[in-house]
Design a protein around this motif. Structure first.
Motif, PDB file in Angstrom:
ATOM      1  N   TRP A   1      -9.057  -3.249  -4.090  1.00  0.00           N
ATOM      2  CA  TRP A   1      -7.621  -3.549  -4.121  1.00  0.00           C
ATOM      3  C   TRP A   1      -7.254  -3.956  -5.537  1.00  0.00           C
ATOM      4  CZ3 TRP A   1      -6.124  -7.050   0.638  1.00  0.00           C
ATOM      5  CH2 TRP A   1      -6.352  -6.334   1.819  1.00  0.00           C
ATOM      6  N   ARG A   2      -6.182  -3.386  -6.048  1.00  0.00           N
ATOM      7  CA  ARG A   2      -5.706  -3.793  -7.374  1.00  0.00           C
ATOM      8  C   ARG A   2      -5.068  -5.171  -7.272  1.00  0.00           C
ATOM      9  NH1 ARG A   2      -2.477   1.041 -10.135  1.00  0.00           N
ATOM     10  NH2 ARG A   2      -2.418  -0.449 -11.859  1.00  0.00           N
TER      11      ARG A   2
ATOM     12  N   GLU B   1      -5.118   9.771  -0.405  1.00  0.00           N
ATOM     13  CA  GLU B   1      -5.850   8.569  -0.805  1.00  0.00           C
ATOM     14  C   GLU B   1      -4.937   7.356  -0.684  1.00  0.00           C
ATOM     15  OE1 GLU B   1      -7.293   6.402  -4.910  1.00  0.00           O
ATOM     16  OE2 GLU B   1      -6.913   8.544  -4.940  1.00  0.00           O
ATOM     17  N   GLU B   2      -5.398   6.339   0.024  1.00  0.00           N
ATOM     18  CA  GLU B   2      -4.617   5.104   0.133  1.00  0.00           C
ATOM     19  C   GLU B   2      -4.884   4.222  -1.083  1.00  0.00           C
ATOM     20  OE1 GLU B   2      -3.395   1.875   3.399  1.00  0.00           O
ATOM     21  OE2 GLU B   2      -5.551   2.071   3.070  1.00  0.00           O
ATOM     22  N   ARG B   3      -3.831   3.605  -1.583  1.00  0.00           N
ATOM     23  CA  ARG B   3      -3.919   2.702  -2.728  1.00  0.00           C
ATOM     24  C   ARG B   3      -3.272   1.388  -2.327  1.00  0.00           C
ATOM     25  NH1 ARG B   3      -2.301   7.261  -7.245  1.00  0.00           N
ATOM     26  NH2 ARG B   3      -3.841   8.753  -6.492  1.00  0.00           N
TER      27      ARG B   3
ATOM     28  N   LEU C   1       1.194   2.039  -8.621  1.00  0.00           N
ATOM     29  CA  LEU C   1       0.223   2.593  -7.676  1.00  0.00           C
ATOM     30  C   LEU C   1       0.212   4.114  -7.695  1.00  0.00           C
ATOM     31  CD1 LEU C   1       0.661   0.291  -4.532  1.00  0.00           C
ATOM     32  CD2 LEU C   1      -1.175   0.267  -6.233  1.00  0.00           C
TER      33      LEU C   1
ATOM     34  N   VAL D   1       2.288   6.211  -6.110  1.00  0.00           N
ATOM     35  CA  VAL D   1       2.430   6.694  -4.732  1.00  0.00           C
ATOM     36  C   VAL D   1       3.879   7.109  -4.498  1.00  0.00           C
ATOM     37  CG1 VAL D   1       0.515   5.331  -3.822  1.00  0.00           C
ATOM     38  CG2 VAL D   1       2.817   4.344  -3.846  1.00  0.00           C
TER      39      VAL D   1
ATOM     40  N   GLY E   1       0.817  -1.204   0.000  1.00  0.00           N
ATOM     41  CA  GLY E   1       0.000   0.000   0.000  1.00  0.00           C
ATOM     42  C   GLY E   1       0.850   1.253   0.000  1.00  0.00           C
TER      43      GLY E   1
ATOM     44  N   ARG F   1       0.221   5.971  -0.288  1.00  0.00           N
ATOM     45  CA  ARG F   1      -0.726   7.089  -0.329  1.00  0.00           C
ATOM     46  C   ARG F   1      -0.303   8.125  -1.365  1.00  0.00           C
ATOM     47  NH1 ARG F   1      -4.533   7.422   3.178  1.00  0.00           N
ATOM     48  NH2 ARG F   1      -4.531   6.164   5.064  1.00  0.00           N
TER      49      ARG F   1
END
Length: 183
Positions: free
Chosen positions: A134-135, A77-79, A101, A103, A71, A73
């Motif tokens: 979730w990707r 926004e969290e990814r 992602l 990020v 993960g 951010r």
């Protein structure tokens, strides 16, 4: 249809053995068009880690695919992504995954959070049945194996399926060079 098999493991139809699957995995397989091509194999939970499992059950390391949760951010926004890579490689978290992602910094999800949010056991987390949003990033080398062995959501079993079907999981994104060679 013949179930995939590997090494000394005894394959069973996954959809007929939900007790060997975490609930989100059983639910995901129940609604998947390719579920008939997925086998579940019972293993000793003490041998669930890749190195111990491949040795104990005479499995090629290249058939084993690991699922790591990452993960980061961006703009508050969290990814989050699940990265599926062969066991003889490791996810390129600091470069490839971070860029995918979009990020600033990507890191592994803490174990307690990964377990709680996935509904799966540590050491058994799988790309099948992950939370929506979730990707799912699949290294292209995983899709190239005849039979892939992945988690079942619990430590006492694993799933066997053609590598091409890992890349065909709902929402899967096939990514070249998601992982780097180990060693």
């Amino acid at each position: 249809m013949t179930l995939p098999s590997l090494g000394s493991l005894v394959p069973l139809p996954a959809t007929e053995h939900p007790a060997l699957l975490a609930p989100p995995v059983a639910a995901a397989l129940a609604g998947w068009a390719h579920a008939a091509e997925v086998a579940v194999v019972e293993i000793d939970p003490d041998l669930a880690d890749t190195a111990a499992m491949t040795e104990a059950y005479d499995l090629p390391l290249t058939a084993s695919a690991n699922c790591v949760l990452v993960g980061g951010r961006r703009d508050g926004e969290e990814r989050v992504a699940a990265c599926i890579v062969r066991a003889d490689t490791r996810a390129d978290v600091n470069n490839r995954v971070k860029r995918l992602l979009d990020v600033r910094k990507a890191s592994f999800l803490p174990t307690d959070r990964a377990v709680e949010e996935s509904g799966m056991e540590y050491g058994g987390i799988t790309p099948v049945g992950l939370p929506a949003g979730w990707r799912l990033l699949v290294d292209a080398r995983v899709a190239d194996v005849d039979v892939a062995i992945i988690g079942s959501g619990v430590r006492r079993s694993k799933l066997l399926l053609p590598g091409r079907l890992v890349a065909a999981l709902p929402g899967a994104e096939l990514v070249e060079d998601l992982a780097v060679e180990v060693g």
